[in-house]
Scaffold this motif. Sequence first.
Motif, PDB file in Angstrom:
ATOM      1  N   TYR A 128      37.254  29.239  60.770  1.00  0.00           N
ATOM      2  CA  TYR A 128      38.058  28.690  61.877  1.00  0.00           C
ATOM      3  C   TYR A 128      37.465  29.100  63.238  1.00  0.00           C
ATOM      4  CZ  TYR A 128      42.083  27.022  64.452  1.00  0.00           C
ATOM      5  OH  TYR A 128      42.886  26.331  65.321  1.00  0.00           O
ATOM      6  N   ASP A 176      46.182  29.554  58.821  1.00  0.00           N
ATOM      7  CA  ASP A 176      46.228  29.208  57.412  1.00  0.00           C
ATOM      8  C   ASP A 176      44.811  29.366  56.864  1.00  0.00           C
ATOM      9  OD1 ASP A 176      48.239  28.386  55.753  1.00  0.00           O
ATOM     10  OD2 ASP A 176      47.627  26.285  55.758  1.00  0.00           O
ATOM     11  N   SER A 177      43.862  29.129  57.759  1.00  0.00           N
ATOM     12  CA  SER A 177      42.440  29.197  57.390  1.00  0.00           C
ATOM     13  C   SER A 177      41.934  30.613  57.602  1.00  0.00           C
ATOM     14  CB  SER A 177      41.616  28.317  58.315  1.00  0.00           C
ATOM     15  OG  SER A 177      42.123  27.030  58.386  1.00  0.00           O
ATOM     16  N   THR A 233      47.616  25.159  70.609  1.00  0.00           N
ATOM     17  CA  THR A 233      48.448  25.496  69.450  1.00  0.00           C
ATOM     18  C   THR A 233      48.818  26.986  69.417  1.00  0.00           C
ATOM     19  OG1 THR A 233      47.290  23.809  68.164  1.00  0.00           O
ATOM     20  CG2 THR A 233      48.434  25.521  66.913  1.00  0.00           C
ATOM     21  N   GLY A 264      44.129  17.793  70.815  1.00  0.00           N
ATOM     22  CA  GLY A 264      44.872  18.093  69.595  1.00  0.00           C
ATOM     23  C   GLY A 264      45.493  16.824  69.028  1.00  0.00           C
ATOM     24  N   ILE A 271      41.374  25.249  71.250  1.00  0.00           N
ATOM     25  CA  ILE A 271      40.132  25.737  70.629  1.00  0.00           C
ATOM     26  C   ILE A 271      39.038  24.663  70.721  1.00  0.00           C
ATOM     27  CG2 ILE A 271      40.639  25.062  68.207  1.00  0.00           C
ATOM     28  CD1 ILE A 271      39.617  27.954  67.467  1.00  0.00           C
ATOM     29  N   SER A 272      39.418  23.373  70.651  1.00  0.00           N
ATOM     30  CA  SER A 272      38.407  22.307  70.705  1.00  0.00           C
ATOM     31  C   SER A 272      37.824  22.180  72.114  1.00  0.00           C
ATOM     32  CB  SER A 272      39.015  20.965  70.289  1.00  0.00           C
ATOM     33  OG  SER A 272      39.619  21.055  69.037  1.00  0.00           O
ATOM     34  N   TYR A 277      53.391  18.226  72.678  1.00  0.00           N
ATOM     35  CA  TYR A 277      53.727  19.591  73.065  1.00  0.00           C
ATOM     36  C   TYR A 277      55.185  19.729  73.492  1.00  0.00           C
ATOM     37  CZ  TYR A 277      49.408  21.948  72.294  1.00  0.00           C
ATOM     38  OH  TYR A 277      48.349  22.546  71.661  1.00  0.00           O
ATOM     39  N   GLU A 291      43.716  21.061  81.860  1.00  0.00           N
ATOM     40  CA  GLU A 291      44.699  21.552  80.880  1.00  0.00           C
ATOM     41  C   GLU A 291      46.100  21.479  81.485  1.00  0.00           C
ATOM     42  OE1 GLU A 291      45.066  22.673  77.562  1.00  0.00           O
ATOM     43  OE2 GLU A 291      47.113  22.714  78.328  1.00  0.00           O
ATOM     44  N   ALA A 292      46.990  20.823  80.769  1.00  0.00           N
ATOM     45  CA  ALA A 292      48.344  20.634  81.284  1.00  0.00           C
ATOM     46  C   ALA A 292      49.131  21.943  81.382  1.00  0.00           C
ATOM     47  CB  ALA A 292      49.100  19.652  80.377  1.00  0.00           C
ATOM     48  N   VAL A 343      46.605  15.095  82.411  1.00  0.00           N
ATOM     49  CA  VAL A 343      45.902  13.823  82.556  1.00  0.00           C
ATOM     50  C   VAL A 343      46.841  12.712  82.101  1.00  0.00           C
ATOM     51  CG1 VAL A 343      43.916  12.437  81.826  1.00  0.00           C
ATOM     52  CG2 VAL A 343      43.649  14.900  82.255  1.00  0.00           C
ATOM     53  N   TRP A 346      39.707  23.308  60.925  1.00  0.00           N
ATOM     54  CA  TRP A 346      39.601  22.311  61.990  1.00  0.00           C
ATOM     55  C   TRP A 346      38.288  22.488  62.763  1.00  0.00           C
ATOM     56  CZ3 TRP A 346      42.961  18.494  63.862  1.00  0.00           C
ATOM     57  CH2 TRP A 346      42.821  18.118  65.191  1.00  0.00           C
TER      58      TRP A 346
HETATM   59  C1  FAD Z   1      51.308  26.533  63.663  1.00  0.00           C
HETATM   60  C2  FAD Z   1      49.970  25.900  63.394  1.00  0.00           C
HETATM   61  C3  FAD Z   1      49.006  26.589  62.659  1.00  0.00           C
HETATM   62  C4  FAD Z   1      47.780  25.996  62.411  1.00  0.00           C
HETATM   63  N1  FAD Z   1      46.862  26.687  61.660  1.00  0.00           N
HETATM   64  C5  FAD Z   1      45.684  26.108  61.393  1.00  0.00           C
HETATM   65  C6  FAD Z   1      44.718  26.782  60.603  1.00  0.00           C
HETATM   66  O1  FAD Z   1      44.903  27.897  60.161  1.00  0.00           O
HETATM   67  N2  FAD Z   1      43.562  26.151  60.353  1.00  0.00           N
HETATM   68  C7  FAD Z   1      43.281  24.911  60.837  1.00  0.00           C
HETATM   69  O2  FAD Z   1      42.197  24.400  60.572  1.00  0.00           O
HETATM   70  N3  FAD Z   1      44.178  24.261  61.589  1.00  0.00           N
HETATM   71  C8  FAD Z   1      45.355  24.812  61.883  1.00  0.00           C
HETATM   72  N4  FAD Z   1      46.269  24.135  62.644  1.00  0.00           N
HETATM   73  C9  FAD Z   1      45.902  22.883  63.253  1.00  0.00           C
HETATM   74  C10 FAD Z   1      45.556  23.213  64.723  1.00  0.00           C
HETATM   75  O3  FAD Z   1      46.330  22.502  65.590  1.00  0.00           O
HETATM   76  C11 FAD Z   1      44.092  23.100  64.977  1.00  0.00           C
HETATM   77  O4  FAD Z   1      43.438  23.997  64.157  1.00  0.00           O
HETATM   78  C12 FAD Z   1      43.649  23.456  66.408  1.00  0.00           C
HETATM   79  O5  FAD Z   1      44.366  24.524  66.958  1.00  0.00           O
HETATM   80  C13 FAD Z   1      43.719  22.278  67.285  1.00  0.00           C
HETATM   81  O6  FAD Z   1      43.022  22.648  68.439  1.00  0.00           O
HETATM   82  P1  FAD Z   1      42.774  21.624  69.587  1.00  0.00           P
HETATM   83  O7  FAD Z   1      42.143  22.365  70.691  1.00  0.00           O
HETATM   84  O8  FAD Z   1      42.057  20.447  69.056  1.00  0.00           O
HETATM   85  O9  FAD Z   1      44.218  21.129  69.970  1.00  0.00           O
HETATM   86  P2  FAD Z   1      45.450  21.983  70.565  1.00  0.00           P
HETATM   87  O10 FAD Z   1      45.435  23.385  70.104  1.00  0.00           O
HETATM   88  O11 FAD Z   1      46.655  21.170  70.273  1.00  0.00           O
HETATM   89  O12 FAD Z   1      45.155  21.988  72.110  1.00  0.00           O
HETATM   90  C14 FAD Z   1      45.214  20.802  72.844  1.00  0.00           C
HETATM   91  C15 FAD Z   1      45.342  21.161  74.308  1.00  0.00           C
HETATM   92  O13 FAD Z   1      45.265  19.954  75.052  1.00  0.00           O
HETATM   93  C16 FAD Z   1      46.253  19.968  76.062  1.00  0.00           C
HETATM   94  N5  FAD Z   1      46.583  18.577  76.371  1.00  0.00           N
HETATM   95  C17 FAD Z   1      47.026  17.621  75.514  1.00  0.00           C
HETATM   96  N6  FAD Z   1      47.202  16.455  76.158  1.00  0.00           N
HETATM   97  C18 FAD Z   1      46.869  16.677  77.458  1.00  0.00           C
HETATM   98  C19 FAD Z   1      46.863  15.851  78.612  1.00  0.00           C
HETATM   99  N7  FAD Z   1      47.188  14.552  78.556  1.00  0.00           N
HETATM  100  N8  FAD Z   1      46.470  16.404  79.800  1.00  0.00           N
HETATM  101  C20 FAD Z   1      46.095  17.711  79.861  1.00  0.00           C
HETATM  102  N9  FAD Z   1      46.100  18.539  78.792  1.00  0.00           N
HETATM  103  C21 FAD Z   1      46.479  18.022  77.594  1.00  0.00           C
HETATM  104  C22 FAD Z   1      47.419  20.724  75.451  1.00  0.00           C
HETATM  105  O14 FAD Z   1      48.256  21.261  76.449  1.00  0.00           O
HETATM  106  C23 FAD Z   1      46.680  21.806  74.644  1.00  0.00           C
HETATM  107  O15 FAD Z   1      46.471  22.969  75.382  1.00  0.00           O
HETATM  108  C24 FAD Z   1      47.505  24.704  62.905  1.00  0.00           C
HETATM  109  C25 FAD Z   1      48.483  24.017  63.624  1.00  0.00           C
HETATM  110  C26 FAD Z   1      49.701  24.593  63.860  1.00  0.00           C
HETATM  111  C27 FAD Z   1      50.723  23.823  64.639  1.00  0.00           C
END
Ligand code: FAD
Length: 497
Positions: A66, A60-61, A48, A145, A18-19, A149, A40-41, A108, A400
């Motif tokens: 969200y 959860d949110s 997530t 994140g 999502i970020s 993973y 993206e790996a 990466v 988040w």
């Molecule tokens: C089950 C669960 C439920 C959640 N519910 C909530 C909620 O309701 N509200 C809330 O605020 N937060 C929640 N969270 C926290 C949640 O992780 C964040 O909200 C959000 O999804 C994080 O998004 P992100 O894109 O930052 O990271 P991620 O969703 O972790 O995505 C990171 C991406 O980066 C990729 N990546 C990582 N390292 C590398 C690399 N070296 N090279 C290439 N690609 C890479 C991964 O493959 C992944 O696709 C929850 C977490 C979990 C585990």
Amino acid sequence: MEHLDAEHLDVVIVGAGISGIGMAWHLRQSLPHKSFAVLEARDELGGTWDLFRYPGIRSDSDLHTYGFGFEPWTDDDSIASGDKIMRYLHRTVDDNDLGGRIRFGTHVDRIEWSTPDARWTVHTRDVASGEATTLTCSWVVATTGYFRYDHGHQPEFPGADRFRGQLVHPQHWPDDLDVAGKRVVVIGSGATAVTLVPALTDLGAQVTMLQRSPTYYMMLPRQDPVAKLLYRVLPTEKAYAWTRGKNRRTADTFYRLCRARPDMMKRWLVKTAARHLPEGYDVARHFTPQYGPWDQRVCFVPNGDFFRAISEGGAAGRATVVTDTIDTFTEQGIRLTSGAELDADVVVSATGLHLQALGGIHTVVDGVPMHPRDRLVYKSVMLSDVPNFAFVFGYTNASWTLKVDLVCEWVCRCLALMDRLGYAEAIAVNDDPAMPTKPMLELDAGYVRRAVGDFPKQGTGPWSVEMHYERDRRRLRHDPVDDGVLHFSRARARVAS
Ligand SMILES: Cc1cc2nc3c(=O)[nH]c(=O)nc-3n(C[C@H](O)[C@H](O)[C@H](O)COP(=O)(O)OP(=O)(O)OC[C@H]3O[C@@H](n4cnc5c(N)ncnc54)[C@H](O)[C@@H]3O)c2cc1C
């Protein structure tokens, strides 16, 4: 070391969760001339929300906070299932034509900054073939994140190898696991456990939740009646913005009340839980935590489903909560320290995540390896002495994504300023070596304690991590980017070798 024949991009975003999707949208919107790719790996976006497939997986949110500020959440469910969140993310990518920017299956491994070249060399690996590739870029934004993973946190349970049933981690839920009619023990009491218990009960399992200690729970409606009314009478964008503002303020007030009046809030939370449990339930033992609300995450319970699983249950009966510790696994299940035995066909180890800073990317700055733990966070966007590198780390006490939008806006403001003034390098420099520091993550949960030492630290002033939307909004959206702490420089002449 620069690879002269390598592809060059203005920005590389690492991670299409999502970020990363948010960062791509902001970049596209604010600086359409910039070249960028999202590496993206995995073979799917969503991070997530694609990884976790356990029964009942949900947010959860509320999705009004969200969701992204720029893409209204339009489903009736405010607390949403994983597949609805995945549909929303796909819609965002498709509607904004971002799909072509994502390079799937690209891990990466390493990034190397060269000051003379004012650029990063990004070393990637094709996950399927193992083939290594290199590209260069002016900025790296890590939207990776905060957890590994490949595996979650799996404690070493004594005797686990003797257990004849199935031991499952929610991060790797088997597609073909049929729990109907089975005795399932869920170890844990956090957000995952509290989601799994009613979902497994509904699937016909006989569920026991085994917790070492209790957690705070807060009931929320799965559908928000005020939001539904607003969506009926207002244009979608406006209804979304109003609901988002309302929910953000409500969550913030709740958090601040918990921190300011922990005893009062503890009493209220425990009393509310008790009201939803059967008469005579041992609330003191199973639902009264020893710590204050929000020392660890408060878990949300949509429509009280978790409490209903305990009071009413499903086809195989009511869910049970046991507060005890594991002595050993046996062939049939788990023996507890109290001497009691829990027979199980399936044990789910909802014991949390294995935290990891910045996607485990090996980072080198001018030939010197950079460890996140040795760095300070600057405005929770950059790291001290690491040029042209930003990361996105959302709130842990609110949605988040509320922070994602702000961080992405700041990155775009910084890039725009650099373009305008002809700068090639931005670096956050701390000139106060005596500044007191503390961990970047302040939650007192086991999974945080285990890994917090590997994460960057925070200090004071612009080096603090704000868990407060309004303060971040001022800092990231309105305060000048050029604040005297962030140093800029023009490209340096390359020294001929
Ligand atoms: C089950 C669960 C439920 C959640 N519910 C909530 C909620 O309701 N509200 C809330 O605020 N937060 C929640 N969270 C926290 C949640 O992780 C964040 O909200 C959000 O999804 C994080 O998004 P992100 O894109 O930052 O990271 P991620 O969703 O972790 O995505 C990171 C991406 O980066 C990729 N990546 C990582 N390292 C590398 C690399 N070296 N090279 C290439 N690609 C890479 C991964 O493959 C992944 O696709 C929850 C977490 C979990 C585990």
